[in-house]
Each structure stands twice: as C-alpha cells, then as structure tokens.
Design a protein around this motif. Sequence first.
Motif, PDB file in Angstrom:
ATOM      1  N   VAL A  84      -6.813  -5.838 -18.594  1.00 28.56           N
ATOM      2  CA  VAL A  84      -6.521  -7.095 -19.287  1.00 28.56           C
ATOM      3  C   VAL A  84      -7.787  -7.952 -19.269  1.00 28.56           C
ATOM      4  CG1 VAL A  84      -4.036  -7.100 -18.857  1.00 28.56           C
ATOM      5  CG2 VAL A  84      -5.580  -8.028 -17.132  1.00 28.56           C
ATOM      6  N   PRO A  85      -7.897  -8.938 -20.173  1.00 32.19           N
ATOM      7  CA  PRO A  85      -9.147  -9.687 -20.332  1.00 32.19           C
ATOM      8  C   PRO A  85      -9.675 -10.385 -19.079  1.00 32.19           C
ATOM      9  CG  PRO A  85      -7.714 -10.057 -22.210  1.00 32.19           C
ATOM     10  CD  PRO A  85      -6.909  -9.297 -21.210  1.00 32.19           C
ATOM     11  N   ASP A  86      -8.797 -10.886 -18.223  1.00 38.22           N
ATOM     12  CA  ASP A  86      -9.284 -11.667 -17.079  1.00 38.22           C
ATOM     13  C   ASP A  86      -9.141 -10.938 -15.743  1.00 38.22           C
ATOM     14  OD1 ASP A  86      -6.512 -11.779 -17.038  1.00 38.22           O
ATOM     15  OD2 ASP A  86      -6.467 -13.790 -16.168  1.00 38.22           O
ATOM     16  N   GLY A  87      -9.014  -9.627 -15.778  1.00 38.41           N
ATOM     17  CA  GLY A  87      -8.883  -8.886 -14.531  1.00 38.41           C
ATOM     18  C   GLY A  87      -8.291  -7.520 -14.772  1.00 38.41           C
ATOM     19  N   ASN A  88      -7.469  -7.047 -13.833  1.00 40.77           N
ATOM     20  CA  ASN A  88      -6.795  -5.765 -14.016  1.00 40.77           C
ATOM     21  C   ASN A  88      -5.490  -5.731 -13.246  1.00 40.77           C
ATOM     22  OD1 ASN A  88      -7.213  -4.387 -11.275  1.00 40.77           O
ATOM     23  ND2 ASN A  88      -9.317  -4.961 -11.823  1.00 40.77           N
ATOM     24  N   GLY A  89      -4.638  -4.813 -13.662  1.00 42.58           N
ATOM     25  CA  GLY A  89      -3.320  -4.698 -13.056  1.00 42.58           C
ATOM     26  C   GLY A  89      -3.350  -4.303 -11.591  1.00 42.58           C
ATOM     27  N   PHE A  90      -4.398  -3.569 -11.170  1.00 46.14           N
ATOM     28  CA  PHE A  90      -4.509  -3.201  -9.765  1.00 46.14           C
ATOM     29  C   PHE A  90      -4.585  -4.448  -8.882  1.00 46.14           C
ATOM     30  CE2 PHE A  90      -6.712   0.966 -11.120  1.00 46.14           C
ATOM     31  CZ  PHE A  90      -5.487   1.621 -11.200  1.00 46.14           C
ATOM     32  N   ASP A  91      -5.412  -5.418  -9.296  1.00 46.83           N
ATOM     33  CA  ASP A  91      -5.547  -6.642  -8.509  1.00 46.83           C
ATOM     34  C   ASP A  91      -4.240  -7.440  -8.492  1.00 46.83           C
ATOM     35  OD1 ASP A  91      -8.169  -6.095  -7.882  1.00 46.83           O
ATOM     36  OD2 ASP A  91      -8.986  -7.226  -9.578  1.00 46.83           O
ATOM     37  N   VAL A  92      -3.558  -7.465  -9.638  1.00 54.84           N
ATOM     38  CA  VAL A  92      -2.270  -8.159  -9.699  1.00 54.84           C
ATOM     39  C   VAL A  92      -1.280  -7.501  -8.740  1.00 54.84           C
ATOM     40  CG1 VAL A  92      -0.291  -8.744 -11.166  1.00 54.84           C
ATOM     41  CG2 VAL A  92      -2.619  -8.944 -12.075  1.00 54.84           C
ATOM     42  N   CYS A  93      -1.274  -6.175  -8.724  1.00 57.19           N
ATOM     43  CA  CYS A  93      -0.387  -5.429  -7.830  1.00 57.19           C
ATOM     44  C   CYS A  93      -0.710  -5.743  -6.372  1.00 57.19           C
ATOM     45  CB  CYS A  93      -0.521  -3.934  -8.101  1.00 57.19           C
ATOM     46  SG  CYS A  93       0.483  -2.878  -7.026  1.00 57.19           S
ATOM     47  N   ARG A  94      -1.992  -5.758  -6.030  1.00 55.33           N
ATOM     48  CA  ARG A  94      -2.389  -6.060  -4.651  1.00 55.33           C
ATOM     49  C   ARG A  94      -1.856  -7.422  -4.213  1.00 55.33           C
ATOM     50  NH1 ARG A  94      -7.429  -3.910  -6.537  1.00 55.33           N
ATOM     51  NH2 ARG A  94      -7.903  -1.885  -5.570  1.00 55.33           N
ATOM     52  N   THR A  95      -1.999  -8.403  -5.099  1.00 61.78           N
ATOM     53  CA  THR A  95      -1.527  -9.747  -4.756  1.00 61.78           C
ATOM     54  C   THR A  95      -0.015  -9.781  -4.596  1.00 61.78           C
ATOM     55  OG1 THR A  95      -3.386 -10.743  -5.958  1.00 61.78           O
ATOM     56  CG2 THR A  95      -1.500 -12.161  -5.495  1.00 61.78           C
ATOM     57  N   MET A  96       0.698  -9.129  -5.499  1.00 70.44           N
ATOM     58  CA  MET A  96       2.154  -9.090  -5.404  1.00 70.44           C
ATOM     59  C   MET A  96       2.609  -8.402  -4.131  1.00 70.44           C
ATOM     60  SD  MET A  96       3.298  -8.169  -9.314  1.00 70.44           S
ATOM     61  CE  MET A  96       3.249  -9.403 -10.632  1.00 70.44           C
ATOM     62  N   ARG A  97       1.925  -7.332  -3.759  1.00 72.76           N
ATOM     63  CA  ARG A  97       2.330  -6.556  -2.590  1.00 72.76           C
ATOM     64  C   ARG A  97       2.151  -7.313  -1.275  1.00 72.76           C
ATOM     65  NH1 ARG A  97       5.571  -4.252  -4.561  1.00 72.76           N
ATOM     66  NH2 ARG A  97       5.641  -2.120  -5.362  1.00 72.76           N
ATOM     67  N   LYS A  98       1.389  -8.405  -1.285  1.00 73.72           N
ATOM     68  CA  LYS A  98       1.223  -9.186  -0.065  1.00 73.72           C
ATOM     69  C   LYS A  98       2.518  -9.875   0.346  1.00 73.72           C
ATOM     70  CE  LYS A  98      -3.701 -10.197  -0.807  1.00 73.72           C
ATOM     71  NZ  LYS A  98      -4.696 -11.278  -1.086  1.00 73.72           N
ATOM     72  N   THR A  99       3.374 -10.153  -0.637  1.00 71.78           N
ATOM     73  CA  THR A  99       4.599 -10.906  -0.336  1.00 71.78           C
ATOM     74  C   THR A  99       5.869 -10.255  -0.869  1.00 71.78           C
ATOM     75  OG1 THR A  99       4.323 -12.244  -2.350  1.00 71.78           O
ATOM     76  CG2 THR A  99       3.348 -13.087  -0.316  1.00 71.78           C
ATOM     77  N   SER A 100       5.738  -9.161  -1.623  1.00 73.58           N
ATOM     78  CA  SER A 100       6.933  -8.613  -2.270  1.00 73.58           C
ATOM     79  C   SER A 100       6.860  -7.099  -2.389  1.00 73.58           C
ATOM     80  CB  SER A 100       7.089  -9.224  -3.675  1.00 73.58           C
ATOM     81  OG  SER A 100       8.146  -8.613  -4.380  1.00 73.58           O
ATOM     82  N   GLU A 101       8.032  -6.475  -2.387  1.00 75.37           N
ATOM     83  CA  GLU A 101       8.143  -5.031  -2.595  1.00 75.37           C
ATOM     84  C   GLU A 101       8.846  -4.736  -3.918  1.00 75.37           C
ATOM     85  OE1 GLU A 101       6.812  -2.700  -0.826  1.00 75.37           O
ATOM     86  OE2 GLU A 101       5.976  -4.126   0.622  1.00 75.37           O
ATOM     87  N   LEU A 102       8.757  -5.658  -4.880  1.00 80.09           N
ATOM     88  CA  LEU A 102       9.432  -5.412  -6.140  1.00 80.09           C
ATOM     89  C   LEU A 102       8.879  -4.158  -6.792  1.00 80.09           C
ATOM     90  CD1 LEU A 102       8.365  -7.538  -9.212  1.00 80.09           C
ATOM     91  CD2 LEU A 102       6.844  -7.169  -7.298  1.00 80.09           C
ATOM     92  N   PRO A 103       9.686  -3.433  -7.557  1.00 84.63           N
ATOM     93  CA  PRO A 103       9.212  -2.228  -8.240  1.00 84.63           C
ATOM     94  C   PRO A 103       8.116  -2.573  -9.240  1.00 84.63           C
ATOM     95  CG  PRO A 103      11.604  -2.298  -8.186  1.00 84.63           C
ATOM     96  CD  PRO A 103      11.132  -3.639  -7.735  1.00 84.63           C
ATOM     97  N   ILE A 104       7.087  -1.727  -9.294  1.00 85.25           N
ATOM     98  CA  ILE A 104       5.952  -1.932 -10.198  1.00 85.25           C
ATOM     99  C   ILE A 104       5.651  -0.648 -10.947  1.00 85.25           C
ATOM    100  CG2 ILE A 104       3.471  -2.390 -10.331  1.00 85.25           C
ATOM    101  CD1 ILE A 104       3.784  -4.291  -7.974  1.00 85.25           C
TER     102      ILE A 104
END
Length: 231
Positions: free
Chosen positions: A56-76
């Motif tokens: 994506v233009p301002d980053g990537n999904g891997f980084d978004v996943c890393r941030t989400m995984r710090k506080t959540s186990e939602l399915p990705i």
Amino acid sequence: MRKRILLLEDEQAIADTLLYALQSEGFEVRHVSLARQALDAFHDTPPDLAILDIGVPDGNGFDVCRTMRKTSELPIVFLTARHEEIDRVLGLELGADDYVVKPFSPREVCARVRAILRRSAGTAPVPPPASPVVADVLTLDEQAQRIGWAGEVLALTRYEYLLLATLLRRPERIFSRTELMSLVWGDAPHTADRTVDAHIKLLRAKLRARGVQGDVIQTHRHMGYSLRSHA
C-alpha cells in the motif's frame, strides 16, 4: 449480528470486487486504502477479521499485522500480488491465518473468510480431556485454550495453539504433514502444506525464547513431527 471485515486494499477495482462479494455474503465491510487508516479503523471499531493488502502507498500489510498482533489475535488474511515463498512464510510467521495471491476468485476469498471465522468461533472444538495434559513442564489447558511452559502462558496465535495442542495430546507420536493439515487446518483446505513447517519454525522460536533447550518439537525426515515427552 453481521461479522465485521476490515479490508485494506489500495486498488479500487479489486476493492470494489471484494466489497461486492463480501457484502453479498452478509458481511459488514469497512474499506480503507492506507496502512494508517487500517490501524485507525482497527482501534476505532475492532473487526472480526482483517484482509490486508501487502503493498500500500504508505507502508505494507506486514507492518499493519505486526501492530495488530501486539494487542489482538483477530484472524488476518494477506492479499497480495507477491507469490514468492519467502513472502508467504513471513506472513504466516507473523500470525496470518491465510494468504491469497492475486489474481484470485472473490468467491474463494469469501469461502476462506467463512472458514476462518467458523474456526475462530470454535465451531469445531476438540473434546477436552478430564484434566490438563502435561509433557515434562509443558501444559495444555483445553478449557481455557492455553498452553503454558514452566507455569507461564505462551503467547500463541490460534493455529499455533491448535498445532501445539495436537502434538501435546500425543507426546512422541509422529504426525505427518497431511495429518496435521487435516487436524489443524481442516476448515482451510486450500492452505499449502508448507504452512505446517512455517508454524513449527515459529513455535520452536517461541519456546527457545522462553529458555527451552533443544527442539522439543522433533522433525522426522520424510515422516513428520512429534513432541518430545521430556525436555
């Protein structure tokens, strides 16, 4: 109540196709095109599942996943044009539940989303034993769906828990990749068998980080994996 899906996809044509397919299946979908928007949406109204484009233009999904995984186990689910094995393995090691490569069938994506949500809802639970299972100091609590090492709960994703629990119920028993795929990823039939190897690698790393010496999860060449009964 309708399940909420967070969709991160910057290509509008692809997003429109997925929006139509998912909404037709009864899902409530929130679409964003930037990584920061995805994280804002995640914190604002936590979804039941996230579909993340890697590029994506301002980053990537891997980084978004890393941030989400710090506080959540939602399915990705990762959605990407990349098809190299290293990208798939990285996505799975970050805790993703599935990986869809473009071009794709919107119906297949919907089917995978439904399967993952069914599993996360616990529609196919494993019958619990009468008491926690112990292999040396590794403990399995089926009721709480937790695994501990030396009295401390391990931070595991859903599939990591299911995989380690399967091995822990039968210490020393060798499970083939095919058996593990059926037992752990039964609701995701299109998942590649290398997924098992990626999750085994991550589980070993998490155990080593807790001070476990040697490989508690043993590899049996051309046969599969087993859990050593004594560390």
